[in-house]
Scaffold this active site. Structure first.
Site, mmCIF file in Angstrom:
data_model
loop_
_atom_site.group_PDB
_atom_site.id
_atom_site.type_symbol
_atom_site.label_atom_id
_atom_site.label_comp_id
_atom_site.label_asym_id
_atom_site.label_seq_id
_atom_site.Cartn_x
_atom_site.Cartn_y
_atom_site.Cartn_z
ATOM 1 C CG ASP A 1 33.883 40.761 45.571
ATOM 2 O OD1 ASP A 1 33.986 39.670 46.097
ATOM 3 O OD2 ASP A 1 34.268 40.946 44.355
ATOM 4 C CE LYS B 1 27.174 38.410 48.604
ATOM 5 N NZ LYS B 1 27.905 39.317 47.828
ATOM 6 N N GLY C 1 33.561 34.216 47.684
ATOM 7 C CA GLY C 1 34.621 34.524 48.845
ATOM 8 C C GLY C 1 34.068 35.378 50.005
ATOM 9 C CG HIS C 2 30.624 34.827 51.515
ATOM 10 N ND1 HIS C 2 29.354 34.359 51.388
ATOM 11 C CD2 HIS C 2 30.450 35.632 50.283
ATOM 12 C CE1 HIS C 2 28.852 34.561 50.330
ATOM 13 N NE2 HIS C 2 29.163 35.458 49.635
ATOM 14 C CB THR D 1 36.151 32.086 40.148
ATOM 15 O OG1 THR D 1 35.094 31.196 39.766
ATOM 16 C CG2 THR D 1 35.645 33.396 40.629
ATOM 17 C CD GLN E 1 28.434 34.082 42.969
ATOM 18 O OE1 GLN E 1 27.698 33.543 43.242
ATOM 19 N NE2 GLN E 1 29.531 33.591 43.512
HETATM 20 P P1 IMP Z 1 32.006 32.285 37.633
HETATM 21 O O1 IMP Z 1 31.237 32.685 38.628
HETATM 22 O O2 IMP Z 1 33.403 31.789 38.379
HETATM 23 O O3 IMP Z 1 31.774 31.532 36.362
HETATM 24 O O4 IMP Z 1 32.704 33.854 37.044
HETATM 25 C C1 IMP Z 1 31.743 34.651 36.563
HETATM 26 C C2 IMP Z 1 31.837 36.112 36.788
HETATM 27 O O5 IMP Z 1 31.504 36.376 38.070
HETATM 28 C C3 IMP Z 1 33.397 36.539 36.821
HETATM 29 O O6 IMP Z 1 33.238 37.990 36.444
HETATM 30 C C4 IMP Z 1 33.772 36.445 38.297
HETATM 31 O O7 IMP Z 1 34.636 37.476 38.607
HETATM 32 C C5 IMP Z 1 32.353 36.975 38.930
HETATM 33 N N1 IMP Z 1 32.437 36.348 40.189
HETATM 34 C C6 IMP Z 1 31.864 35.177 40.726
HETATM 35 N N2 IMP Z 1 31.808 34.777 41.976
HETATM 36 C C7 IMP Z 1 32.165 36.267 42.451
HETATM 37 C C8 IMP Z 1 32.270 36.526 43.766
HETATM 38 O O8 IMP Z 1 32.155 36.087 44.822
HETATM 39 N N3 IMP Z 1 32.509 37.840 44.005
HETATM 40 C C9 IMP Z 1 32.779 38.750 42.673
HETATM 41 N N4 IMP Z 1 32.663 38.522 41.517
HETATM 42 C C10 IMP Z 1 32.433 37.055 41.322
#
Ligand code: IMP
Length: 424
Positions: free
Chosen positions: A13, A16, A40-41, A129, A224
């Protein structure tokens, strides 16, 4: 010729989406190499807001070719929803999108298991997520995953799903007390998508290497942030892929020698979504002020982001591990009204001052930030377009961040619009 990488070097976040959008103006090919629709971009163009989850942000620009590399995990249902949303915003997705044939598919049991693991009060909760990302990468590494190419052969796909369900249904029913999934229901959902997906399928590594051989400009878009990298992040509070620069090679099939420049995007402060240690996190009232100023709510899940001061111990570490050549600082304008600004320059841990980022999450939980206090500039930067026009204290802030992180801040973003960017 250029293989340019753009990654976030905090917890995601960082903004990017906007930076990739600007960089992609020059790009011939934009490649996503890791993660899935957990991202989420947000890109704002002429007042219109586009939120991309899986498709590279480059798709917004007409005529740009985009590739989802083999390192991406693909939820086909969500992909078509995203394509539909873009269509409603007059962005056509067709021959401008390619998907590597060996990208792994997110299956219904992945989504289900992700949600179940996260439910309840388990102390192992990551705050994911719930998009099935972790379980899908588990199957990939466990060699029982199903790839896009497998979906193209009906009988083979059916056999793979059947074999997977034998194991997954035991987990679902006996560990989680859920209903077993039906093979036919999954086939009914996925098989009709095979024909729709066929036109996108390519040998990803061939496409990207041929493009580089033609001396084209290839932009690798991170998702991420580097502190969520499964190897170098705050494990276990991470995502399940190599979100950092190491993921570029394994997630798209290019050799490291083809990477020429690495943009590390940092926000002027820090945010984090989900669980996990966050040493500079602000107390609730100040957290809320920062969240409101920066509109810090997740673009994928809508969750409020945790906010804190810039952490140079963490960013120095991620800049080093990722070989960042240029820092891009976003949302500087959000600090415009702060009379003083803190930058974390060390951690206090059990009476010792640490300046190296600890690799154990439990140690990081116990760390107290050591702050350097810098004077704020108390004036709007939103209209500044040249570094030389920046208020002195803002310049000092940028210089100090460059010095602490060991990489120059080459670009600064002072608002969501494309032109609110200073590129020196
Ligand atoms: P997952 O990728 O859904 O397995 O989540 C693992 C961790 O990465 C959690 O803390 C999510 O909140 C974080 N996370 C996953 N994608 C994003 C993103 O695009 N932005 C910020 N945090 C993310």
């Amino acid at each position: 010729m250029p293989g340019i990488v753009c990654i976030g070097v905090q917890w995601g976040d960082e903004g990017k989406g906007k930076i990739v959008d600007i960089l992609s103006e020059r790009a011939d090919l934009v490649v996503r190499y890791a993660g899935g629709n957990n991202a989420g971009h947000t890109v704002i163009v002429e007042g219109k807001t586009y939120i991309l989850h899986l498709i590279p942000s480059g798709i917004i620009r007409e005529g740009k070719r985009c590739l989802l590399g083999n390192g991406v995990v693909l939820d086909p249902i969500s992909l078509f929803e995203e394509i539909e949303t873009l269509k409603k915003q007059d962005i056509e997705v067709g021959s401008n999108l390619m998907i590597a044939q060996n990208a792994h598919l997110i299956m219904p049991y992945h989504r289900l298991l992700d949600g179940l693991r996260e439910s309840g009060n388990s102390h192992r909760k990551i705050g994911t997520t719930k998009r099935g990302i972790g379980p899908c990468y588990m199957d990939k590494a466990g060699r029982v995953g199903i790839r896009l190419i497998d979906l193209m052969d009906e009988a083979w796909f059916k056999e793979l799903v059947r074999m997977n369900l034998e194991e997954k249904n035991v987990l679902l029913t006996q560990v989680y007390g859920e209903k077993a999934l039906e093979l036919n229901e999954i086939l009914d959902q996925y098989l009709p998508l095979a024909d729709k997906l066929r036109k996108f399928i390519v040998p990803g590594e061939k496409i990207v290497n041929e493009s580089l051989d033609r001396k084209e400009y290839v932009l690798f878009e991170g998702a991420q942030g580097a502190l969520l990298d499964v190897d170098f992040g705050t494990y276990p509070y991470v995502t399940s892929s190599n979100s950092g620069v190491t993921g570029v090679c394994s997630g798209s099939g290019v050799p490291p020698t083809k990477i020429t420049q690495i943009y590390g995007v940092v926000k002027a402060y820090c945010t984090r979504v989900g669980e996990g240690p966050f040493p500079t996190e602000l107390p609730p009232d100040e957290n809320q002020i920062m969240r409101n100023r920066g509109d810090e709510y997740g673009a994928t899940t809508g969750r409020p982001r945790r906010c804190g001061w810039f952490d140079s111990v963490a960013s120095k570490y991620t800049c080093r591990v990722n070989g960042v050549t240029d820092l891009v600082m976003t949302k500087l304008d959000i600090l415009d009204e702060c009379p003083t600004i803190n930058v974390c320059v060390g951690y206090e841990h059990k009476g010792e001052i640490l300046t190296d980022f600890p690799s154990r999450a439990d140690v990081l939980w116990e760390c107290k930030p050591v702050y350097e206090e810098l004077p704020g500039w108390m004036t709007s930067t939103a209209k500044v377009r040249k570094l030389s026009d920046m208020p002195d204290n803002a310049k000092k802030y940028l210089d100090r961040i460059s010095e602490l992180c060991g990489a120059p801040v080459s670009w600064v973003s002072v608002g969501p619009q494309r032109d609110q960017t200073i590129m020196e």
